[in-house]
Motif scaffolding. Structure first.
Motif, mmCIF file in Angstrom:
data_model
loop_
_atom_site.group_PDB
_atom_site.id
_atom_site.type_symbol
_atom_site.label_atom_id
_atom_site.label_comp_id
_atom_site.label_asym_id
_atom_site.label_seq_id
_atom_site.Cartn_x
_atom_site.Cartn_y
_atom_site.Cartn_z
ATOM 1 N N GLY A 164 -8.817 -12.044 -2.473
ATOM 2 C CA GLY A 164 -9.739 -11.784 -2.731
ATOM 3 C C GLY A 164 -10.224 -9.976 -1.968
ATOM 4 O O GLY A 164 -10.804 -9.215 -2.240
ATOM 5 N N GLU A 165 -10.097 -9.858 -0.936
ATOM 6 C CA GLU A 165 -10.205 -8.825 -0.035
ATOM 7 C C GLU A 165 -9.234 -7.658 -0.808
ATOM 8 O O GLU A 165 -9.849 -6.618 -0.473
ATOM 9 C CB GLU A 165 -9.296 -9.555 1.618
ATOM 10 N N SER A 166 -8.085 -7.674 -1.115
ATOM 11 C CA SER A 166 -7.189 -7.098 -1.275
ATOM 12 C C SER A 166 -7.811 -6.361 -2.683
ATOM 13 O O SER A 166 -7.873 -4.946 -3.119
ATOM 14 C CB SER A 166 -5.702 -6.918 -1.182
ATOM 15 N N HIS A 167 -7.861 -6.755 -3.933
ATOM 16 C CA HIS A 167 -8.523 -6.461 -4.861
ATOM 17 C C HIS A 167 -10.325 -6.138 -5.285
ATOM 18 O O HIS A 167 -9.946 -5.366 -5.501
ATOM 19 C CB HIS A 167 -8.016 -7.558 -6.019
ATOM 20 N N GLY A 168 -10.614 -6.590 -4.038
ATOM 21 C CA GLY A 168 -12.522 -6.117 -3.841
ATOM 22 C C GLY A 168 -12.153 -4.357 -3.392
ATOM 23 O O GLY A 168 -13.037 -3.787 -3.629
ATOM 24 N N LEU A 169 -10.475 -3.872 -3.037
ATOM 25 C CA LEU A 169 -11.079 -3.110 -1.918
ATOM 26 C C LEU A 169 -10.629 -1.691 -3.178
ATOM 27 O O LEU A 169 -11.301 -0.253 -3.212
ATOM 28 C CB LEU A 169 -9.549 -2.517 -1.025
ATOM 29 N N ALA A 170 -10.449 -2.327 -4.723
ATOM 30 C CA ALA A 170 -9.790 -1.305 -5.545
ATOM 31 C C ALA A 170 -9.949 -1.768 -6.828
ATOM 32 O O ALA A 170 -10.493 -2.408 -7.099
ATOM 33 C CB ALA A 170 -8.901 -0.683 -5.434
ATOM 34 N N ASP A 171 -10.553 -0.265 -7.830
ATOM 35 C CA ASP A 171 -11.373 -1.263 -9.089
ATOM 36 C C ASP A 171 -9.090 -1.751 -9.446
ATOM 37 O O ASP A 171 -9.603 -2.839 -10.600
ATOM 38 C CB ASP A 171 -11.156 0.562 -9.900
ATOM 39 N N SER A 172 -8.102 -1.147 -9.020
ATOM 40 C CA SER A 172 -7.392 -2.116 -10.173
ATOM 41 C C SER A 172 -5.798 -1.756 -9.168
ATOM 42 O O SER A 172 -6.182 -0.741 -7.970
ATOM 43 C CB SER A 172 -6.859 -1.583 -11.142
ATOM 44 N N ILE A 173 -5.194 -2.423 -8.998
ATOM 45 C CA ILE A 173 -3.715 -2.267 -7.633
ATOM 46 C C ILE A 173 -2.455 -2.951 -8.733
ATOM 47 O O ILE A 173 -2.681 -3.800 -8.870
ATOM 48 C CB ILE A 173 -4.456 -3.384 -6.401
ATOM 49 N N GLU A 174 -2.296 -1.611 -8.909
ATOM 50 C CA GLU A 174 -0.535 -1.915 -9.533
ATOM 51 C C GLU A 174 0.370 -2.604 -7.941
ATOM 52 O O GLU A 174 0.477 -1.518 -7.423
ATOM 53 C CB GLU A 174 -0.034 -0.606 -10.125
ATOM 54 N N LEU A 175 1.131 -2.870 -8.482
ATOM 55 C CA LEU A 175 2.734 -3.588 -7.392
ATOM 56 C C LEU A 175 3.801 -2.687 -8.131
ATOM 57 O O LEU A 175 4.165 -3.640 -9.237
ATOM 58 C CB LEU A 175 2.714 -4.624 -6.808
ATOM 59 N N ARG A 176 4.730 -1.207 -7.698
ATOM 60 C CA ARG A 176 5.527 -1.184 -8.509
ATOM 61 C C ARG A 176 6.888 -1.085 -7.217
ATOM 62 O O ARG A 176 7.315 -0.561 -6.063
ATOM 63 C CB ARG A 176 5.675 0.574 -8.955
ATOM 64 N N SER A 177 7.832 -1.577 -8.296
ATOM 65 C CA SER A 177 9.061 -1.581 -6.999
ATOM 66 C C SER A 177 9.582 -0.407 -6.923
ATOM 67 O O SER A 177 9.526 0.470 -7.677
ATOM 68 C CB SER A 177 10.516 -1.723 -7.749
ATOM 69 N N SER A 178 10.286 0.577 -5.494
ATOM 70 C CA SER A 178 10.824 1.267 -5.681
ATOM 71 C C SER A 178 11.856 1.669 -4.997
ATOM 72 O O SER A 178 12.835 2.010 -4.003
ATOM 73 C CB SER A 178 9.564 1.913 -4.595
#
Lengths: 128, 128
Positions: free
Chosen positions: A56-70
């Protein structure tokens, strides 16, 4: 011990569910009693409720968050270390932060511990 | 606790000495009683003599080995995680292997523990 393919599948599911805003799918990647330290140096959060609070805390910081393998994923026995990018979007702008994750897994390839190495101050605008 | 600049300097020295075949300089990066697990999953080697034996084994496998930073270094408190490439050369050919290193440091920025995540089977010919 879980095999490497099962552990890889959990890592892929972990990133995909986080990105797709699928909180329950993401929480199902963890074993009962798992803990996370995200980022490293902050208090560990243990169990589904506390890990869910982190979501909840991390998703509350942005409209959306992508995690992408690098690019780098190494699975050895019941451990894995891998690189990924967190790519939060906020008010139409996308940012990038490099993360090194270190995880351990149980016999069912569920995550038992997770430590995320990153520096929030190193976040930068995305250029790709 | 050592500051981040001192820890970064130790990491840079560690890679530079390994690459330059400077065994003593490399061993001086470690605190007394330090241990390494390289790669993760193999027995830990503790103290200057055993870590020195590891040096001999790894350098015996190639004519030369470059360690090259590959983009991500995160230092948090007395810990660091970073990516690098090991680039061994043998009979005129150079190969590449991705490594994620996780280290801890003492108050003098000497390495107290080191775990190296990599899969020797993932070694590939260098293209750059």
């Amino acid at each position: 011990m879980a095999d490497a393919a099962s552990i890889q599948k959990t890592i892929d599911t972990y990133m995909a569910c986080f990105t797709a805003d699928d909180k329950d799918g993401w929480l199902d990647c963890f074993a009962e009693g798992a803990w996370i330290e995200d980022p490293v140096g902050t208090p560990r959060r243990t169990g589904r409720d506390d890990i869910g609070a982190f979501w909840g805390e991390s998703h509350g910081l942005a409209d959306s968050i992508e995690l992408r393998s690098s690019g780098i994923t190494t699975i050895i026995g019941s451990e894995a270390a891998f690189t990924m990018q967190a790519r939060p979007s906020l008010a139409g702008a996308t940012y990038v932060m490099d993360i090194i994750d270190v995880m351990t897994f149980d016999d069912h390839a569920k995550i038992t511990t997770m430590r995320a190495f990153y520096d929030p101050a190193a976040m930068r605008p995305a250029t790709d």
